[in-house]
Design a protein around this motif. Structure first.
Motif, PDB file in Angstrom:
ATOM      1  N   LYS A 146       0.835  -1.200   0.000  1.00 53.02           N
ATOM      2  CA  LYS A 146       0.000   0.000   0.000  1.00 53.02           C
ATOM      3  C   LYS A 146       0.870   1.251   0.000  1.00 53.02           C
ATOM      4  N   TYR A 202       2.594   4.602   0.955  1.00 54.90           N
ATOM      5  CA  TYR A 202       2.929   5.097   2.287  1.00 54.90           C
ATOM      6  C   TYR A 202       3.705   6.398   2.142  1.00 54.90           C
ATOM      7  N   GLU A 261      -0.865  14.728   7.366  1.00 54.97           N
ATOM      8  CA  GLU A 261      -1.484  13.464   7.748  1.00 54.97           C
ATOM      9  C   GLU A 261      -2.962  13.459   7.368  1.00 54.97           C
ATOM     10  N   SER A 295      -3.210  12.917   3.557  1.00 59.63           N
ATOM     11  CA  SER A 295      -2.355  11.916   2.921  1.00 59.63           C
ATOM     12  C   SER A 295      -3.110  11.009   1.957  1.00 59.63           C
ATOM     13  N   ASP A 296      -4.378  10.676   2.268  1.00 52.61           N
ATOM     14  CA  ASP A 296      -5.092   9.756   1.387  1.00 52.61           C
ATOM     15  C   ASP A 296      -5.379  10.375   0.028  1.00 52.61           C
ATOM     16  N   MET A 297      -5.522  11.695  -0.041  1.00 58.53           N
ATOM     17  CA  MET A 297      -5.705  12.343  -1.336  1.00 58.53           C
ATOM     18  C   MET A 297      -4.369  12.777  -1.943  1.00 58.53           C
ATOM     19  N   ARG A 307     -10.030  17.505   9.401  1.00 63.24           N
ATOM     20  CA  ARG A 307     -10.371  16.095   9.196  1.00 63.24           C
ATOM     21  C   ARG A 307     -10.778  15.494  10.525  1.00 63.24           C
ATOM     22  N   GLY A 319     -12.021  10.759   9.664  1.00 63.15           N
ATOM     23  CA  GLY A 319     -11.943  10.438   8.253  1.00 63.15           C
ATOM     24  C   GLY A 319     -12.763  11.325   7.344  1.00 63.15           C
TER      25      GLY A 319
END
Length: 544
Positions: free
Chosen positions: A43, A45, A398, A401-403, A498, A501
């Motif tokens: 995944k 990172y 942080e 980070s997912d986007m 955020r 989530g």
């Protein structure tokens, strides 16, 4: 012949080492058009890192106080030194109790580690080698200066030095595999530290002089000629393929290129032996010159971007090369390591400038990791009065980070830094059909004259929607004329957080807070994330 044998051994060791990891999905690099992304257990990172001070990982007790603090400050990865003298205090007797405790505490704190091997060299010198190495300069010869003095720098040509360093590093990697392969707390390893020769010219030992006066090895010449398209301008300007000796081929750069080749082939052998034991990612870092420094004033022969092609063809076992950036021209140096096949990772950066430079590293350079040096000295919120803190910046990163990770790969991120003494009053980046023109927020709050730096990172989340993290800038938005001739404006600006989530709106910025809907004004000293929605519309007849 010796060089061909050394290459054959290295390749054989690398292939056999790869088989050891076949049962586990070890960290790897997924190469992209913009660099590369680190994958951990398959995944993506993003390393929000910090490097410890040189004397901050020498005891087990230090882990108990340092790692929980760093975990609470939104770091997810800690770069820690492991010194040769620490693990092999007497020859052939190894002690990993301190390292094991650091790994255990890191796991408890949900942190990853990057091991920095302080073996034969650290900042060019050899002061982290064991005492039994330092005390025997016949078995472990030193580099010699131009005036004949013996230096406290181990020679790259000491066969016993290479053998002993390789054995110690291999034993270390074997131990990390046995301790950590299932958990993968340790992500990767830095091979040696900021290697290079300090002093005028090059190593002048008898062995070095014989090599320097000989022809450049034929295999090195063939490899360089085959890769001339990837040369830096500096290497291209000094490379004469019609020459034979180091001086004839490399001219004024011969001393530095000669040392680069020697350090690279040494590291190739050490790292290959280590990968045979446990094939984690391995990289080399470079101490870059301060303004006006010449080779030898900075470590000459390290993986400097001017002559990095010598490393790439001589030490192919290394997965990437990284700059340690302490000087004001951060953007220049990080951009010199943005080339095809080299993912961007900054293992050391000046702590005071880190809150600003992180936005450039992740947004503009598409780095998979950024790591200010000396993070163990930080206190939570300690920089809040004079500027944004590393803690605030990493908290924002942080949350994004997912986007951020897929946006980096798709080239949908940008970043910039403006300094209070910059000769340029504004900087502009283009993304998603819009221009983002940034200037320092010199009047926030109203009537206050500020001289702070400012920075931002822009992520395109969807057409016309952007998330901007930053501090100390005022940003104007325009339609990019290279895209179309439409007129643009701000649909909305929201300060967002955020939570569990999901993005929640902390404030909707309008009126005085957006200069009547015309620009985004970021407060200095603080880091916020803003969601900005823009619109583009056709110009009406008569408009220019």
């Amino acid at each position: 012949m010796a060089y061909r044998v050394f290459r054959a051994i290295c390749i054989a060791c690398f292939l056999s080492g790869a088989l050891l990891a076949s049962a586990a999905e070890l960290p790897t690099i997924a190469k992209t058009a913009t660099g590369g992304q680190l994958l951990v257990q398959g995944k993506p990172y993003l390393i929000l890192g910090g490097e410890l001070g040189n004397s901050s990982a020498g005891t087990a007790e230090q882990a108990d106080s340092i790692l929980p603090k760093l975990a609470s400050m939104h770091l997810n990865t800690v770069l820690m030194p492991v010194a040769w003298e620490q693990i092999e205090p007497t020859e052939g007797n190894f002690d990993f109790s301190i390292l094991d405790h650091w790994i255990d505490v890191a796991r408890e704190q949900h942190l990853h580690l990057v091991i920095l091997w302080f073996g034969s060299w650290k900042n060019a010198f050899s002061n982290y080698a064991p005492a039994w190495v330092k005390a025997d300069n016949r078995r472990f010869p030193r580099a010699i200066s131009a005036d004949g003095a013996q230096l406290e720098i181990l020679s790259t040509l000491g066969s016993e030095t290479l053998k002993s360093d390789s054995r110690a590093f291999t034993t270390l990697m074997n131990h990390v595999r046995e301790k950590d392969q299932d958990k993968q707390t340790v992500l990767m390893v830095q091979a040696e530290n900021e290697v290079g020769y300090l002093g005028r010219g090059r190593d002048r030992s008898a062995a070095a002089n014989r090599l320097f006066e000989s022809n450049v090895p034929a295999e090195l010449m063939r490899s360089l000629e085959a890769n001339r398209d990837s040369f830096s301008p500096e290497l291209r300007a000094h490379f004469d393929p019609q020459g034979h000796t180091w001086q004839e081929v490399f001219g004024d750069s011969a001393d530095e290129v000669f040392m680069a080749w020697n350090y690279a082939r040494y590291i190739q052998i050490v790292a290959t032996a280590g990968k045979k034991a446990y094939p984690l990612l391995m990289y080399a870092n470079c101490q870059l010159p301060a303004p006006s420094e010449r080779a030898g004033e900075y470590p000459s022969g390290g993986p400097h971007p001017y002559y990095l092609e010598v490393y790439r063809v001589t030490a192919p076992v290394l997965d990437f090369y990284s700059p340690d950036i302490y000087w004001p021209n951060f953007a220049y140096w990080i951009d010199r390591y943005r080339f095809k096949g080299n993912p961007v990772f900054v293992p050391e950066a000046r702590l005071e400038a880190a809150p600003y430079n992180a936005f450039y590293a992740y947004g503009e350079a598409k780095a998979f990791g950024f790591s200010p040096f000396g993070v163990d000295s930080l206190q939570s919120g300690s920089q809040g009065k004079t500027g944004p803190s590393v803690e605030e910046v990493f908290a924002a990163l942080e949350s994004m980070s997912d986007m951020l990770i897929p946006a980096q790969a798709a080239n949908r991120t940008r970043g910039l830094v403006l300094h209070s003494d910059s000769p340029r009053p504004t900087q502009t980046v283009s993304l998603g059909g819009y221009l983002f023109e940034a200037a320092l927020s010199r009047s926030w709050p109203a009537k206050a004259l500020l001289e702070d730096d400012g920075a931002m990172m822009v992520v395109e989340a969807s057409p016309n929607e952007f998330y901007i993290a930053g501090s100390g800038l005022t940003v104007n938005f325009f339609r990019d004329p290279d895209v179309d001739n439409k007129q643009s404006g701000i649909a909305s600006i929201e300060e967002v957080n955020r939570v569990a989530g999901n993005w929640t709106v902390a404030r909707r910025l309008n009126g005085d807070q957006s200069n009547q809907g015309r620009q985004l004004a970021m407060a200095p000293h603080e880091v916020h994330v803003y969601r900005v929605r823009l619109y583009a519309t056709d110009r009406v007849a008569g408009e220019q």
